[in-house]
Each structure stands twice: as C-alpha cells, then as structure tokens.
Design a protein around this motif. Structure first.
Motif, PDB file in Angstrom:
ATOM      1  N   ASP A  38      -1.818 -25.145 -30.893  1.00  0.00           N
ATOM      2  CA  ASP A  38      -3.022 -24.984 -31.712  1.00  0.00           C
ATOM      3  C   ASP A  38      -2.678 -24.724 -33.172  1.00  0.00           C
ATOM      4  OD1 ASP A  38      -4.601 -25.293 -29.457  1.00  0.00           O
ATOM      5  OD2 ASP A  38      -4.787 -23.149 -29.091  1.00  0.00           O
ATOM      6  N   LEU A  39      -1.782 -23.773 -33.393  1.00  0.00           N
ATOM      7  CA  LEU A  39      -1.475 -23.424 -34.785  1.00  0.00           C
ATOM      8  C   LEU A  39      -0.734 -24.557 -35.489  1.00  0.00           C
ATOM      9  CD1 LEU A  39       1.709 -22.337 -35.444  1.00  0.00           C
ATOM     10  CD2 LEU A  39       0.993 -20.542 -33.896  1.00  0.00           C
ATOM     11  N   GLN A  40       0.123 -25.272 -34.749  1.00  0.00           N
ATOM     12  CA  GLN A  40       0.802 -26.427 -35.342  1.00  0.00           C
ATOM     13  C   GLN A  40      -0.205 -27.520 -35.695  1.00  0.00           C
ATOM     14  OE1 GLN A  40       3.837 -26.703 -36.274  1.00  0.00           O
ATOM     15  NE2 GLN A  40       4.887 -25.033 -35.261  1.00  0.00           N
ATOM     16  N   SER A  41      -1.189 -27.707 -34.814  1.00  0.00           N
ATOM     17  CA  SER A  41      -2.230 -28.702 -35.066  1.00  0.00           C
ATOM     18  C   SER A  41      -3.003 -28.365 -36.334  1.00  0.00           C
ATOM     19  CB  SER A  41      -3.177 -28.772 -33.872  1.00  0.00           C
ATOM     20  OG  SER A  41      -4.290 -29.591 -34.140  1.00  0.00           O
ATOM     21  N   GLY A  42      -3.397 -27.096 -36.454  1.00  0.00           N
ATOM     22  CA  GLY A  42      -4.133 -26.682 -37.645  1.00  0.00           C
ATOM     23  C   GLY A  42      -3.296 -26.753 -38.901  1.00  0.00           C
ATOM     24  N   ALA A  43      -2.017 -26.363 -38.793  1.00  0.00           N
ATOM     25  CA  ALA A  43      -1.145 -26.323 -39.968  1.00  0.00           C
ATOM     26  C   ALA A  43      -0.746 -27.715 -40.434  1.00  0.00           C
ATOM     27  CB  ALA A  43       0.102 -25.496 -39.653  1.00  0.00           C
ATOM     28  N   LYS A  44      -0.573 -28.663 -39.503  1.00  0.00           N
ATOM     29  CA  LYS A  44      -0.082 -29.998 -39.860  1.00  0.00           C
ATOM     30  C   LYS A  44      -1.188 -31.024 -40.056  1.00  0.00           C
ATOM     31  CE  LYS A  44       4.347 -29.413 -37.458  1.00  0.00           C
ATOM     32  NZ  LYS A  44       5.208 -29.873 -36.340  1.00  0.00           N
TER      33      LYS A  44
ATOM     34  N   VAL B  45       5.686 -31.655 -25.386  1.00  0.00           N
ATOM     35  CA  VAL B  45       5.778 -33.091 -25.096  1.00  0.00           C
ATOM     36  C   VAL B  45       6.325 -33.311 -23.680  1.00  0.00           C
ATOM     37  CG1 VAL B  45       6.894 -35.263 -25.768  1.00  0.00           C
ATOM     38  CG2 VAL B  45       6.010 -33.714 -27.530  1.00  0.00           C
ATOM     39  N   LEU B  46       7.266 -32.455 -23.263  1.00  0.00           N
ATOM     40  CA  LEU B  46       7.805 -32.539 -21.905  1.00  0.00           C
ATOM     41  C   LEU B  46       6.701 -32.369 -20.867  1.00  0.00           C
ATOM     42  CD1 LEU B  46      10.282 -32.610 -19.947  1.00  0.00           C
ATOM     43  CD2 LEU B  46      10.367 -30.116 -20.172  1.00  0.00           C
ATOM     44  N   GLN B  47       5.762 -31.451 -21.124  1.00  0.00           N
ATOM     45  CA  GLN B  47       4.648 -31.250 -20.193  1.00  0.00           C
ATOM     46  C   GLN B  47       3.829 -32.535 -20.052  1.00  0.00           C
ATOM     47  OE1 GLN B  47       4.154 -28.665 -18.331  1.00  0.00           O
ATOM     48  NE2 GLN B  47       5.444 -27.108 -19.271  1.00  0.00           N
ATOM     49  N   SER B  48       3.629 -33.239 -21.164  1.00  0.00           N
ATOM     50  CA  SER B  48       2.896 -34.515 -21.101  1.00  0.00           C
ATOM     51  C   SER B  48       3.611 -35.515 -20.218  1.00  0.00           C
ATOM     52  CB  SER B  48       2.734 -35.098 -22.509  1.00  0.00           C
ATOM     53  OG  SER B  48       1.886 -34.306 -23.297  1.00  0.00           O
TER      54      SER B  48
ATOM     55  N   ASP C 286      -1.893 -20.161 -22.753  1.00  0.00           N
ATOM     56  CA  ASP C 286      -0.554 -19.577 -22.811  1.00  0.00           C
ATOM     57  C   ASP C 286       0.038 -19.766 -24.206  1.00  0.00           C
ATOM     58  OD1 ASP C 286       0.024 -22.270 -22.871  1.00  0.00           O
ATOM     59  OD2 ASP C 286       1.657 -22.151 -21.436  1.00  0.00           O
ATOM     60  N   PRO C 287       1.150 -19.096 -24.527  1.00  0.00           N
ATOM     61  CA  PRO C 287       1.746 -19.239 -25.857  1.00  0.00           C
ATOM     62  C   PRO C 287       2.081 -20.673 -26.244  1.00  0.00           C
ATOM     63  CG  PRO C 287       2.664 -17.324 -24.770  1.00  0.00           C
ATOM     64  CD  PRO C 287       1.809 -18.030 -23.745  1.00  0.00           C
ATOM     65  N   GLY C 288       2.363 -21.538 -25.260  1.00  0.00           N
ATOM     66  CA  GLY C 288       2.581 -22.942 -25.572  1.00  0.00           C
ATOM     67  C   GLY C 288       1.334 -23.576 -26.164  1.00  0.00           C
ATOM     68  N   ASN C 289       0.166 -23.239 -25.611  1.00  0.00           N
ATOM     69  CA  ASN C 289      -1.094 -23.717 -26.173  1.00  0.00           C
ATOM     70  C   ASN C 289      -1.337 -23.143 -27.557  1.00  0.00           C
ATOM     71  OD1 ASN C 289      -3.114 -25.360 -24.379  1.00  0.00           O
ATOM     72  ND2 ASN C 289      -2.042 -24.011 -22.971  1.00  0.00           N
ATOM     73  N   ILE C 290      -1.086 -21.845 -27.704  1.00  0.00           N
ATOM     74  CA  ILE C 290      -1.308 -21.199 -29.002  1.00  0.00           C
ATOM     75  C   ILE C 290      -0.394 -21.833 -30.055  1.00  0.00           C
ATOM     76  CG2 ILE C 290      -1.318 -19.011 -30.241  1.00  0.00           C
ATOM     77  CD1 ILE C 290      -3.391 -19.269 -27.970  1.00  0.00           C
ATOM     78  N   GLU C 291       0.865 -22.081 -29.675  1.00  0.00           N
ATOM     79  CA  GLU C 291       1.805 -22.746 -30.589  1.00  0.00           C
ATOM     80  C   GLU C 291       1.290 -24.131 -30.969  1.00  0.00           C
ATOM     81  OE1 GLU C 291       5.371 -23.520 -32.752  1.00  0.00           O
ATOM     82  OE2 GLU C 291       4.886 -21.646 -31.731  1.00  0.00           O
TER      83      GLU C 291
ATOM     84  N   GLY D   5       1.540 -33.428 -27.964  1.00  0.00           N
ATOM     85  CA  GLY D   5       1.831 -32.051 -27.569  1.00  0.00           C
ATOM     86  C   GLY D   5       0.593 -31.300 -27.132  1.00  0.00           C
ATOM     87  N   ILE D   6      -0.549 -31.580 -27.769  1.00  0.00           N
ATOM     88  CA  ILE D   6      -1.802 -30.922 -27.387  1.00  0.00           C
ATOM     89  C   ILE D   6      -2.152 -31.258 -25.949  1.00  0.00           C
ATOM     90  CG2 ILE D   6      -4.304 -30.919 -27.773  1.00  0.00           C
ATOM     91  CD1 ILE D   6      -3.736 -31.245 -30.763  1.00  0.00           C
ATOM     92  N   VAL D   7      -2.037 -32.547 -25.595  1.00  0.00           N
ATOM     93  CA  VAL D   7      -2.352 -32.966 -24.224  1.00  0.00           C
ATOM     94  C   VAL D   7      -1.437 -32.259 -23.228  1.00  0.00           C
ATOM     95  CG1 VAL D   7      -2.462 -34.919 -22.637  1.00  0.00           C
ATOM     96  CG2 VAL D   7      -3.215 -35.193 -25.007  1.00  0.00           C
ATOM     97  N   GLY D   8      -0.138 -32.198 -23.532  1.00  0.00           N
ATOM     98  CA  GLY D   8       0.811 -31.548 -22.628  1.00  0.00           C
ATOM     99  C   GLY D   8       0.601 -30.059 -22.536  1.00  0.00           C
ATOM    100  N   ALA D   9       0.173 -29.442 -23.644  1.00  0.00           N
ATOM    101  CA  ALA D   9      -0.053 -27.998 -23.632  1.00  0.00           C
ATOM    102  C   ALA D   9      -1.315 -27.634 -22.864  1.00  0.00           C
ATOM    103  CB  ALA D   9      -0.144 -27.473 -25.067  1.00  0.00           C
ATOM    104  N   VAL D  10      -2.330 -28.495 -22.945  1.00  0.00           N
ATOM    105  CA  VAL D  10      -3.614 -28.188 -22.309  1.00  0.00           C
ATOM    106  C   VAL D  10      -3.580 -28.513 -20.819  1.00  0.00           C
ATOM    107  CG1 VAL D  10      -6.059 -28.822 -22.218  1.00  0.00           C
ATOM    108  CG2 VAL D  10      -4.964 -28.406 -24.420  1.00  0.00           C
ATOM    109  N   ILE D  11      -3.198 -29.755 -20.480  1.00  0.00           N
ATOM    110  CA  ILE D  11      -3.219 -30.177 -19.066  1.00  0.00           C
ATOM    111  C   ILE D  11      -1.828 -29.960 -18.496  1.00  0.00           C
ATOM    112  CG2 ILE D  11      -3.832 -32.023 -17.478  1.00  0.00           C
ATOM    113  CD1 ILE D  11      -5.309 -33.381 -19.759  1.00  0.00           C
ATOM    114  N   MET D  12      -1.645 -28.868 -17.778  1.00  0.00           N
ATOM    115  CA  MET D  12      -0.326 -28.533 -17.238  1.00  0.00           C
ATOM    116  C   MET D  12      -0.226 -28.968 -15.780  1.00  0.00           C
ATOM    117  SD  MET D  12       0.590 -24.867 -18.866  1.00  0.00           S
ATOM    118  CE  MET D  12       1.619 -24.926 -20.314  1.00  0.00           C
ATOM    119  N   PRO D  13       0.820 -29.705 -15.433  1.00  0.00           N
ATOM    120  CA  PRO D  13       0.929 -30.238 -14.068  1.00  0.00           C
ATOM    121  C   PRO D  13       0.870 -29.161 -12.989  1.00  0.00           C
ATOM    122  CG  PRO D  13       2.597 -31.197 -15.509  1.00  0.00           C
ATOM    123  CD  PRO D  13       1.946 -30.112 -16.289  1.00  0.00           C
ATOM    124  N   HIS D  14       1.638 -28.076 -13.185  1.00  0.00           N
ATOM    125  CA  HIS D  14       1.686 -27.062 -12.127  1.00  0.00           C
ATOM    126  C   HIS D  14       0.370 -26.320 -11.974  1.00  0.00           C
ATOM    127  CE1 HIS D  14       2.873 -25.075 -15.893  1.00  0.00           C
ATOM    128  NE2 HIS D  14       2.344 -23.986 -15.395  1.00  0.00           N
ATOM    129  N   ASN D  15      -0.500 -26.375 -12.993  1.00  0.00           N
ATOM    130  CA  ASN D  15      -1.783 -25.687 -12.894  1.00  0.00           C
ATOM    131  C   ASN D  15      -2.709 -26.356 -11.887  1.00  0.00           C
ATOM    132  OD1 ASN D  15      -3.162 -23.397 -13.948  1.00  0.00           O
ATOM    133  ND2 ASN D  15      -4.555 -24.756 -15.021  1.00  0.00           N
TER     134      ASN D  15
END
Length: 459
Positions: free
Chosen positions: A78-84, A429-432, A71-76, A243-253
């Motif tokens: 990902d790009l933040q991870s690569g950029a930072k 981070v909230l998802q985590s 989802d866009p949260g993951n894409i966001e 944030g990566i952990v929260g974006a990848v492993i989503m509770p509701h999924n």
C-alpha cells in the motif's frame, strides 16, 4: 499417504468423489486441530430471510481470513503504491479485493458443503506427485508471507523502542509471543475470534488516525479508485500493480478460509442449513473484506498525499527542522524519496509529529502479530490436509514455525532494517506467481457437481 484414511480415500481417488458427514471422513475432523468445540447456530424463525443472531453466530471465520488482507506485506504494498504512483493504482486494489472476495466465497462454500477443507480435498482427489507439488508451492507462499509478517513486527518493535530493539531481537520476540497467543483458543473459539477483532480494531484506529491527520485529496482518491487508468506509469508502477495483486490475494488464505468455516455446527444433510451457512458466511466475508479494504485505502492515501513526489533533501530538511532522529535515512540529493515500512514511519513522524510515528508502529505491530498467527493456522491445516500428518499440537507448531522463521531470522541478522524494501517487493510478486496453485484447485473442486451437488459453480 493413504494410511489412516480408510476405504473412502481409495474410492474418491479412483472415481467420483463422495462427501462424508462431519466426523466420518477418516474418523478425524481436522478442524479440531485447534477448534475443540463448534459454535452452535441459534434457531431464529422470526425473520424469514435475515437474522442478526445467526449472522453473529457465523461471524468469525471471515474476519480471521481478512487478516491476510492486512498483513505487513499488504501495508508495504500500500505505502509503495501511494509513494510511487499516488492514487493511480487504487483501482487495482479495489479489483483485487473484489476478486479476493469471490475466491474466499468459493473457499467457504467448499468447506461448508463437503465438510473438508481444500487441502483435504486435494489429498483425496490428486495423485501423489501433483499433491506434493501443490503442498510445496503453498508452503513456499506461507514462508514468503511469514517473512514479511515477522519482519513487520520486528520493525514495529524497533520503531517503538527508538532503535533499542534490533531487528533480530524483534524477530525473536515475535516468535515467542506468537507461540503464546496461539494457545488462546484453549479458552474458547469465540474468545480467540474476539482477540483478532481487537487487533483489526487497533489497525482501523491507528491507520485511520494517520488518514485524518494527512487529509488526502478526496477527489483524487475517488478518481484513482474508479478510473482504471494509470497516466504516465512505467515499469516501476507495473511491478507495483502486480505486487498489489499478490499482497491482497494470498494462496494459502484460500486454504485457511475453507478450514475455518468448519468451526460452526451445520447439519450437512440439510440443504436449507447449507444454503443458510453459505449466505451468512458470504455476508460476513463481505463486511470483513470491506473493512480491510478501507484500512488499505487509508495507507495508500496517506503516502500518496504525504510522500508522492517528494525528494530526499526535502524530507531531510523537514526532519531536521522538527528534530526527529534518523536524518541519515535521507541523503542530501534531489532524487525521489524511497520509503518502506520503517522509513515511512519516520517520514510520518517528521511531517506530522512523533505521535504519528508511534501510532504507525502500533498499527504495524497489530498487523504483523495477527497475520503471523493466522499464517501459522494456515500452515497446520495445509500440512495436515496434504500429508495426513497426526502430530501433537506443539510438534506441529514448532515444525511449521521453524520452516518459516529460519530464513526470516537469517535476513534479520544479516540485513539492515533500512534495506528491506527490495525483499518485500520480491515477496509480493512471488505471491502473485503462487496464485495458480490455489486458484486451479478451488475452481476445479467447486465446479464438480459430483462433489458439490447443487452448490457447484454455474457457468
């Protein structure tokens, strides 16, 4: 809350849980909310251990589940991870995906063995107060995820229209077309699953195109993926890792996947069929999450190679030379470039040409559209399972979409499209922080031999 579930609810809440045959748990099969028919599993005795025909019949739930990993949260993230952090946090993405696969396997096993999804089991096993707390926490996770997904779609519409469609306009379009797409399942479950397959293919092609265009350093990529170390990292990279952990492993999924597996015809009185279903669902989930992992790696690598270490004035000069608009996004200073989904697309357009910008936007639109649909399915199953609601189809969709869309629309109206990065980081981070409200129930119930019999977790 117990009304309408019959005698078995009282029994399971007081003592050992009981597993009910399909269609007998309270006279209502919640998986029929959308899936009006079940996919039959063919008999294929020609292969002793593996059958492609059976794998094809079981294919579908895992790919719908994998949408949440794209989802866009993951894409966001990902790009933040690569950029930072460049390639340095790829090992976190790999580890989170592997852990996600193990948790999705537990979710699928619970649905297969018990014939109930996780929210239903929570309703039968927990007292009222913890049950309501769990429901509220899961709804909060869904709302946070939904905000990212809908705004991701809105940003994609803004990029594709060269700014003619404002953020709030994109949100309204996404609301409308999501309602339309949600009724595709009336034409058959397999057609709905095929539609999601098309959206995943679009993401693979678009983000794969960006990967080929950028041609990242493969040695650095492999080093970042398999060396669990982050040299020179600080609080910024730490927040990104969380944030990566929260974006990848989503509770509701986890709740969603346990419900989706109920769409297959399985004789739950047969241990052979249960084992077979668990095996094929695990194989399918592994394939689906491997593909989602590759797509996520594409995005991280693209921004690690193209953006990491660049300054605002450097990108400003590149955009000025290529004639790309949006020069106001890049101030004339030597500070490190900060990117998000919107600005990242503009940077790609500046460096690799306008085609890269529009292809990026198409990929974001596919990610956002597909994940808003699966997020809505999650909302329906969670609400019905925890609260035992029996509403009309339209009423359920309208309520759950309104809960998630209202804050999203407010953000879109009062916030500029270029200033959403902080909100996305906070939501990841909230998802985590919401993960325990899915992890504790799924680990608890799949470890109960009284509920799972021989399929309970080992030590």
């Amino acid at each position: 809350m117990a009304q309408g579930k019959g005698v078995e609810t009282t029994q399971t809440q007081r003592g050992a849980p009981s597993v009910f045959p399909e269609g007998q748990n309270g006279g209502t099969d919640l998986s029929s909310t959308y899936f009006h028919h079940k996919v039959p599993i063919p008999d294929d005795d020609s292969q002793m251990w593996f059958s492609f025909r059976k794998l094809w019949a079981f294919t579908g739930p895992g790919f719908l589940m994998s949408i949440a990993y794209l989802d866009p949260g993951n894409i966001e993230s990902d790009l933040q991870s690569g950029a930072k952090a460049g390639f340095k946090l790829l090992w976190v993405l790999l580890g989170a995906t592997i852990i996600g696969l193990l948790l999705q396997r537990l979710a699928a096993r619970l649905g297969v063995v018990t014939g109930m999804h996780l929210a239903e089991v929570c309703n039968r096993q927990y007292p009222t107060v913890p049950r309501i707390v769990l429901w509220l926490m899961v709804e909060l996770a869904i709302i946070g995820s939904d905000m990212q997904e809908v705004i991701g779609c809105a940003i994609a519409f803004n990029l594709l229209s060269s700014g003619r469609i404002p953020l709030w306009g994109g949100v309204l379009i996404t609301i409308i077309d999501t309602f339309v797409f949600l009724f595709l399942d009336k034409y058959g479950l397999r057609k709905l699953e095929a539609f999601f397959g098309v959206l995943i293919t679009i993401m693979a092609i678009t983000f794969g195109y960006e990967y080929v265009m950028v041609r990242p350093d493969q040695g650095e990529l492999l080093k970042g993926m398999f060396m669990p170390y982050c040299e020179g990292c600080g609080p910024v990279q730490l927040e990104q890792a969380v944030g990566i952990v929260g974006a990848v492993i989503m509770p509701h999924n986890i709740y969603l996947h346990s419900a989706l597996v109920k769409s297959r015809q399985i004789d739950r009185s047969s241990k052979k069929e249960l084992k077979e279903a668990n095996k094929y669902f695990f194989i399918e989930s592994t394939i689906a999450l491997f593909l989602s992992f590759l797509i996520n790696v594409f995005v991280v690598a693209v921004f690690a190679e193209a953006v990491y270490g660049r300054t605002n004035i450097e990108v400003h000069d590149i955009c000025n030379a290529t004639g790309i608009l949006h020069l106001d996004l890049f101030p004339l200073n030597n500070e490190t470039l900060q990117v998000d989904i919107y600005k990242g697309g503009v940077v790609l357009g500046c460096i690799f040409g306008p085609a890269a910008l529009y292809i990026w936007a198409v990929g974001i639109l596919a990610a956002g559209q597909s994940s808003t649909m699966t997020g809505t399915y999650s909302g329906q199953f969670v609400m019905e399972g925890f609260l035992n609601l029996r509403w009309s189809r339209f009423s359920r969709v309208l309520l759950t979409r309104s809960i998630a869309i209202t804050p999203t629309l407010l953000v879109a109206i009062f916030q500029d499209v270029t200033h959403l990065t902080g909100m996305n980081d906070f939501l990841n981070v909230l998802q985590s922080m919401q993960l325990p409200f899915a992890l504790i129930p799924i680990l608890t119930f799949t470890s109960l031999s009284s509920l799972m019999s021989e399929f309970a977790n080992g030590l």
